[in-house]
Design an enzyme around this catalytic site. Structure first.
Site, PDB file in Angstrom:
ATOM      1  N   GLY A 167       0.793  -1.228   0.000  1.00 26.15           N
ATOM      2  CA  GLY A 167       0.000   0.000   0.000  1.00 26.15           C
ATOM      3  C   GLY A 167       0.819   1.268   0.000  1.00 26.15           C
ATOM      4  N   GLY A 214      -0.766  19.819   4.326  1.00 27.73           N
ATOM      5  CA  GLY A 214      -0.734  20.721   5.469  1.00 27.73           C
ATOM      6  C   GLY A 214      -2.118  21.177   5.882  1.00 27.73           C
ATOM      7  N   HIS A 250     -33.109  14.358  -7.987  1.00 28.16           N
ATOM      8  CA  HIS A 250     -33.446  15.438  -7.056  1.00 28.16           C
ATOM      9  C   HIS A 250     -34.008  14.840  -5.766  1.00 28.16           C
ATOM     10  CE1 HIS A 250     -34.956  19.303  -5.612  1.00 28.16           C
ATOM     11  NE2 HIS A 250     -36.090  18.683  -5.317  1.00 28.16           N
TER      12      HIS A 250
END
EC number: 1.8.1.4
Length: 504
Positions: free
Chosen positions: A76, A223, A483
């Site tokens: 990974g 950050g 919707h």
């Protein structure tokens, strides 16, 4: 353009750019069906991060005998182990805490008190990482990928020496070698990362207590995401950035709204500011700052400093010089449109080559590279690689910014739609954000889409598909959207681009 034109555009020729990012920090390995020196593979992948493990699986699926060498001992790469996945786990957990503190009461859900159990939060993060790494090992077994745990380096263009995690050494041979060793944290001169008081993103994912004051050096994706995590949990967060803007790749108009959203969450920004020195000898950390252009110095104090100034290709100890692989001044491996280096049989993908350092781009690189090796055709169009900042609200974008379109001298139109006018966003009381669509004026072809909203990273893929197939804003506008959904905001922004929106 009418919707029917989409089918005709399916034959569009994809430009084969090249430049990318992964997150594998040079993963390598030994165990599971380990290949002896006498066994030659069709493909050997050095690195088991997003680019590497995907390339290995795809190679095996195409019938190629494949070995993946990974130094970390778990698959990974940086992304899964100390990057994308654990950071998203903490972003979600910290967002839940923040919502419980500030939003639940508005929905009629009240608590007498709510508190952070940091060990439990970290435990949930670690469990997610562990389950996913084991899952990749399962995929290797399923696809018959040989998995070698150890640190690999070139002996020749077809031989990899592996110092195994068990203390031994062996040689893995391959007709084709793919370098997928990812990237590492970019350091700053005079600042020593100890992963305690001065941390990289790795250390920021494993703090044992919530700092009262956190200073983040660098206003990029990582950050801002990690600053958001600790800010939600109670830290006073100050972001120090040398440049004039946060996230320089972001559309300027969206960037301004995004910064205002973060400032409302009490994140402070010191832009155009240079870090001159960092002193961690006392109980806390003292940063000496000055304007980027020069000027009077000031002192900023913190309990923890996160160094988030970007990433650099990780090729240390790989032996590139031994076989003569060419790199540029930034240490990135140079490849052609087929991901081949100047050394026959040696290929490179992901963060170690030029281009955006993104895990999903590295995965696409891996698939395309292996397809070329197998005698097929592959492609990756880096202009179609989406970027996402996983804060709240999220920001996601694909294609060109308005500034880029202007610089090209292209006549264009812009359509915008605020989430304040979106029924689903209003229903869930989370309506901060906007969709911005940029299209060529004459043809209406979409050039860029920029979204700031909850789950923008999920909404952006309709736009990615539209750009990939050369769609117009009218194509999106005439496509039925369910919707009520957040995605209706993209439809309305597309309507605003070529005509007028309905709900604004």
């Amino acid at each position: 353009m009418a919707i029917s034109t989409l089918a005709r555009r399916k034959a569009t020729t994809f430009l084969s750019s090249r430049f990318l990012y992964s997150s594998s920090k040079y993963s390598f390995s030994l165990t599971r069906g380990f290949a002896s020196g006498s066994d030659e593979n069709d493909v050997v992948v050095i690195g088991g991060g997003p680019g590497g493990y995907v390339a290995a699986i795809k190679a095996a699926q195409l019938g190629l005998k494949t070995t993946c060498v990974e130094k970390r001992g778990t698959l990974g790469g940086t992304c899964l182990n100390v990057g994308c996945i654990p950071s998203k786990a903490l972003l979600h957990s910290s967002h839940m805490f923040h919502e419980a503190q500030h939003s639940f009461a508005n929905h009629g859900v009240k608590f007498s008190s709510v508190e952070v159990d940091l060990p439990a939060m970290m435990g949930q993060k670690d469990k997610a990482v562990s389950n996913l790494t084991r899952g990749i090992e399962g995929l290797f077994k399923k696809n018959k990928v040989n998995y070698v745990k150890g640190y690999g380096k070139f002996l020749s263009p077809s031989e990899i020496s592996v110092d195994t995690v068990e203390g031994g050494n062996s040689v893995v041979k391959g007709k084709n070698i793919i370098i997928a060793t990812g990237s590492d944290v970019k350091g700053l001169p005079g600042i020593t990362i100890d992963e305690k008081k001065i941390v990289s993103s790795t250390g920021a994912l494993a703090l044992t207590e919530i700092p009262k004051r956190l200073v983040v050096i660098g206003a990029g994706y990582i950050g801002l995401e990690m600053g958001s995590v600790w800010g939600r949990l109670g830290a006073e967060v100050t972001v120090v950035e040398f440049a004039a803007d946060i996230v320089p790749t972001m559309d300027g108009e969206v960037r301004k709204q995004f910064q205002r959203a973060l400032e409302k969450q009490k994140m402070k920004f010191m832009l155009n500011t240079k870090v001159v020195s960092v002193d961690a000898t006392g109980d806390g950390v003292k940063l000496t700052l000055e304007p980027s252009a020069g000027g009077d110095q000031t002192i900023l104090e913190a309990d923890v400093v996160l160094v988030s100034a970007g990433r650099v290709p990780f090729t240390s100890g790989l032996g590139l010089d031994t076989i003569g692989v060419e790199t540029d001044k930034a240490g990135r491996i140079l490849v052609n449109e087929r991901f081949a280096t100047n050394v026959p049989g040696v290929h490179a993908i992901g963060d170690v080559i030029p281009g955006p350092m993104l895990a999903h781009k590295a995965e696409e690189d891996g698939v395309a590279c292996v397809e070329f090796i197998a005698g097929k055709e592959g492609h990756v169009d880096y202009d179609m690689v989406p970027g996402v900042v996983y804060t709240h609200p999220e920001v996601a974008y694909v294609g060109k910014t308005e500034e880029q379109v202007k610089s090209l001298g292209v006549d264009y139109r812009v359509g915008k739609f605020p989430f304040l006018a979106n029924s689903r966003a209003k229903a869930i009381d989370d309506a901060e954000g906007i969709v911005k669509v940029i299209a060529e004026k004459e043809s209406d072809k979409i050039l860029g889409v920029h979204i700031m909203s909850p789950n923008a990273g999920e909404l952006i893929h309709e736009a990615v598909l539209a750009l990939q197939y050369g769609a117009s804003s009218e194509d999106i506008a005439r496509t039925c959207h369910a919707h009520p959904t957040m995605s209706e905001a993209l439809k309305e922004a597309a309507m605003a681009t070529y005509d007028k929106p309905i709900h604004m």
